[in-house]
Design a protein around this motif. Sequence first.
Motif, PDB file in Angstrom:
ATOM      1  N   ARG A 158       0.799  -1.223   0.000  1.00 15.93           N
ATOM      2  CA  ARG A 158       0.000   0.000   0.000  1.00 15.93           C
ATOM      3  C   ARG A 158       0.832   1.274   0.000  1.00 15.93           C
ATOM      4  NH1 ARG A 158       0.156  -2.449   4.764  1.00 15.93           N
ATOM      5  NH2 ARG A 158       0.578  -1.281   6.683  1.00 15.93           N
ATOM      6  N   SER A 159       2.116   1.186   0.404  1.00 12.74           N
ATOM      7  CA  SER A 159       2.957   2.377   0.420  1.00 12.74           C
ATOM      8  C   SER A 159       3.665   2.620  -0.913  1.00 12.74           C
ATOM      9  CB  SER A 159       4.013   2.251   1.520  1.00 12.74           C
ATOM     10  OG  SER A 159       4.836   1.109   1.310  1.00 12.74           O
ATOM     11  N   LYS A 161       4.308   3.880  -4.494  1.00 17.72           N
ATOM     12  CA  LYS A 161       3.742   5.024  -5.212  1.00 17.72           C
ATOM     13  C   LYS A 161       3.032   4.594  -6.491  1.00 17.72           C
ATOM     14  CE  LYS A 161       7.988   6.283  -7.781  1.00 17.72           C
ATOM     15  NZ  LYS A 161       8.754   5.073  -7.413  1.00 17.72           N
ATOM     16  N   ALA A 164      -0.694   4.171  -5.776  1.00 16.98           N
ATOM     17  CA  ALA A 164      -1.418   5.300  -5.188  1.00 16.98           C
ATOM     18  C   ALA A 164      -2.583   5.724  -6.076  1.00 16.98           C
ATOM     19  CB  ALA A 164      -0.467   6.470  -4.973  1.00 16.98           C
ATOM     20  N   ASP A 166      -4.888   8.965  -6.653  1.00 22.17           N
ATOM     21  CA  ASP A 166      -4.953  10.404  -6.353  1.00 22.17           C
ATOM     22  C   ASP A 166      -3.981  10.775  -5.241  1.00 22.17           C
ATOM     23  OD1 ASP A 166      -6.947  10.758  -8.270  1.00 22.17           O
ATOM     24  OD2 ASP A 166      -8.545  10.314  -6.835  1.00 22.17           O
ATOM     25  N   LYS A 168      -3.000   8.954  -2.816  1.00 26.97           N
ATOM     26  CA  LYS A 168      -3.272   8.287  -1.543  1.00 26.97           C
ATOM     27  C   LYS A 168      -3.083   6.779  -1.695  1.00 26.97           C
ATOM     28  CE  LYS A 168      -6.670  11.753  -0.093  1.00 26.97           C
ATOM     29  NZ  LYS A 168      -8.079  11.983   0.327  1.00 26.97           N
ATOM     30  N   SER A 172      -5.977   1.671   3.669  1.00 32.77           N
ATOM     31  CA  SER A 172      -5.465   2.147   4.948  1.00 32.77           C
ATOM     32  C   SER A 172      -4.899   0.978   5.745  1.00 32.77           C
ATOM     33  CB  SER A 172      -6.587   2.815   5.747  1.00 32.77           C
ATOM     34  OG  SER A 172      -7.576   1.861   6.108  1.00 32.77           O
TER      35      SER A 172
END
Length: 211
Positions: A158-159, A161, A164, A166, A168, A172
């Motif tokens: 999830r981290s 790039k 991502a 938009d 984000k 989460s």
Amino acid sequence: MNDALRSLNLTIWKTAGSRYNAARRLTLRDTFSTASQALFAVITIGLTIVQKVYFISDSPADKFGTVLGVFLGAFLLAVSLLEAGRGNALRADELHRNAEDLTALTRGIDIRLAAHLTGNLLGQGEVERFAIEYEQIKSRCTTNHSPRDYRLFLGEKRSAKELAIDGKPPMSTAAYLRVIFAWYVSTVWYFIVLWLVIGSLCVENWLLFRG
């Protein structure tokens, strides 16, 4: 051409990551299945010995123990046949090897993209060749990953790039924890239920024995 190849590389990375997770899930299920079947066999044998040594002949506990022993024996045979038919270990190996081949393809694309940046420009034919090779590698695996394997991949990466949305992360941390919990439970829930049923029956037999 550069953007098209990067998009293809991202797709291949997602597929490889999802198939790694699918291989892990099937390996976990196979391990849990083997351990459960071994313990079921031990319980069946142990119940027979305890019944023979400690139970009073023709007592309610003795009769219940006889029925439970027969049930566990038939149940163990059925589970063994069902799990053997699924071939989880073989499917996991197939998925892992396919993911390795896809990962090797992404490395080749990374090298070609690096060459493009140094002036060795990409051609449309090269992008099409990589796309065809991706489809060929993917089709060699008869077992596909599931959506939960893909969701787990998104949570694990999830981290990154590249994933991502938009600016984000696609997921989460709280959502990732829910996904990984559901992923593990979905892998072994069948055996958890079986253990609860067998455990309750054994407790019932013990209560009859205690009177």
